[in-house]
Design a protein around this motif. Structure first.
Motif, PDB file in Angstrom:
ATOM      1  N   GLY A 142       0.821  -1.215   0.000  1.00 44.52           N
ATOM      2  CA  GLY A 142       0.000   0.000   0.000  1.00 44.52           C
ATOM      3  C   GLY A 142       0.847   1.255   0.000  1.00 44.52           C
ATOM      4  N   VAL A 143       1.916   1.257   0.793  1.00 45.11           N
ATOM      5  CA  VAL A 143       2.816   2.412   0.832  1.00 45.11           C
ATOM      6  C   VAL A 143       3.489   2.593  -0.523  1.00 45.11           C
ATOM      7  CG1 VAL A 143       4.943   3.304   1.877  1.00 45.11           C
ATOM      8  CG2 VAL A 143       3.164   2.319   3.332  1.00 45.11           C
ATOM      9  N   ALA A 144       3.927   1.487  -1.173  1.00 45.65           N
ATOM     10  CA  ALA A 144       4.577   1.561  -2.489  1.00 45.65           C
ATOM     11  C   ALA A 144       3.605   2.106  -3.531  1.00 45.65           C
ATOM     12  CB  ALA A 144       5.076   0.191  -2.897  1.00 45.65           C
ATOM     13  N   ALA A 145       2.335   1.662  -3.491  1.00 48.03           N
ATOM     14  CA  ALA A 145       1.349   2.149  -4.457  1.00 48.03           C
ATOM     15  C   ALA A 145       1.119   3.650  -4.279  1.00 48.03           C
ATOM     16  CB  ALA A 145       0.027   1.392  -4.284  1.00 48.03           C
ATOM     17  N   LEU A 146       1.057   4.111  -3.043  1.00 52.73           N
ATOM     18  CA  LEU A 146       0.902   5.551  -2.799  1.00 52.73           C
ATOM     19  C   LEU A 146       2.107   6.336  -3.300  1.00 52.73           C
ATOM     20  CD1 LEU A 146      -0.714   5.600   0.753  1.00 52.73           C
ATOM     21  CD2 LEU A 146      -1.764   6.304  -1.391  1.00 52.73           C
ATOM     22  N   ALA A 147       3.310   5.798  -3.108  1.00 47.68           N
ATOM     23  CA  ALA A 147       4.521   6.481  -3.567  1.00 47.68           C
ATOM     24  C   ALA A 147       4.542   6.585  -5.085  1.00 47.68           C
ATOM     25  CB  ALA A 147       5.758   5.746  -3.059  1.00 47.68           C
TER      26      ALA A 147
END
Length: 166
Positions: A142-147
């Motif tokens: 989820g953090v990677a997708a937001l980045a």
């Protein structure tokens, strides 16, 4: 002038009508502690009974019955105690004391709370998880997708500002 006289007469009559309702209840009844669990001992005191200081208390609302208030070491105060029964239900109860001399009656509130065995424990299952879920792999994804979304949005805005077109 007539209007003012009517207003004053109305106020005087209202005060006279209300006088009997509050004439017998001057002062207050202090309840300590004011919040208890079933099985607790409660102390009440009042200075409404004057120097005689004797009174009869009524804790029947909570199931404790009648108790005596006697003059205390503090001049002009009456003090008494009662036990809240183990069977008392949670809620707010009115405790009364009637002075031995005169027609004075005072009231105080006692709050009975849940005992320690009945207190809720643990977390509530509300369906809303914390910021970090139970699976760190999902959190990292989820953090990677937001980045990636933030980087792509910044790149598109930068191209548009330069006039390159999309």
């Amino acid at each position: 002038m007539r209007r003012t006289a009517r207003l004053l007469t109305g106020i005087a009559l209202a005060g006279a009508a209300a006088a009997p309702a509050w004439a017998g209840s001057t002062g207050s009844l202090d309840v300590f502690p004011s919040t208890v669990v079933p099985g607790s001992q409660v102390t009440v005191n009042t200075s409404a009974c004057g120097n005689a200081g004797a009174a009869t208390g009524d804790a029947g609302a909570v199931g404790a019955g009648v108790f005596a208030l006697a003059p205390s070491a503090h001049e002009g105060e009456a003090v008494g105690q009662f036990h809240v029964p183990e069977s008392a239900q949670p809620g707010t109860y009115e405790i009364l004391a009637k002075c031995a001399e005169g027609n004075r009656q005072v009231k105080g509130d006692l709050v009975v709370a849940l005992n320690a065995a009945q207190q809720p424990r643990g977390s509530l299952k509300t369906g809303v998880g914390g910021a970090l879920g139970s699976d760190p792999v999902h959190t990292a994804a989820g953090v990677a997708a937001l980045a990636v979304a933030a980087a792509g949005g910044t790149w598109l805005l930068h191209r548009r500002a330069r006039g390159d077109g999309i």
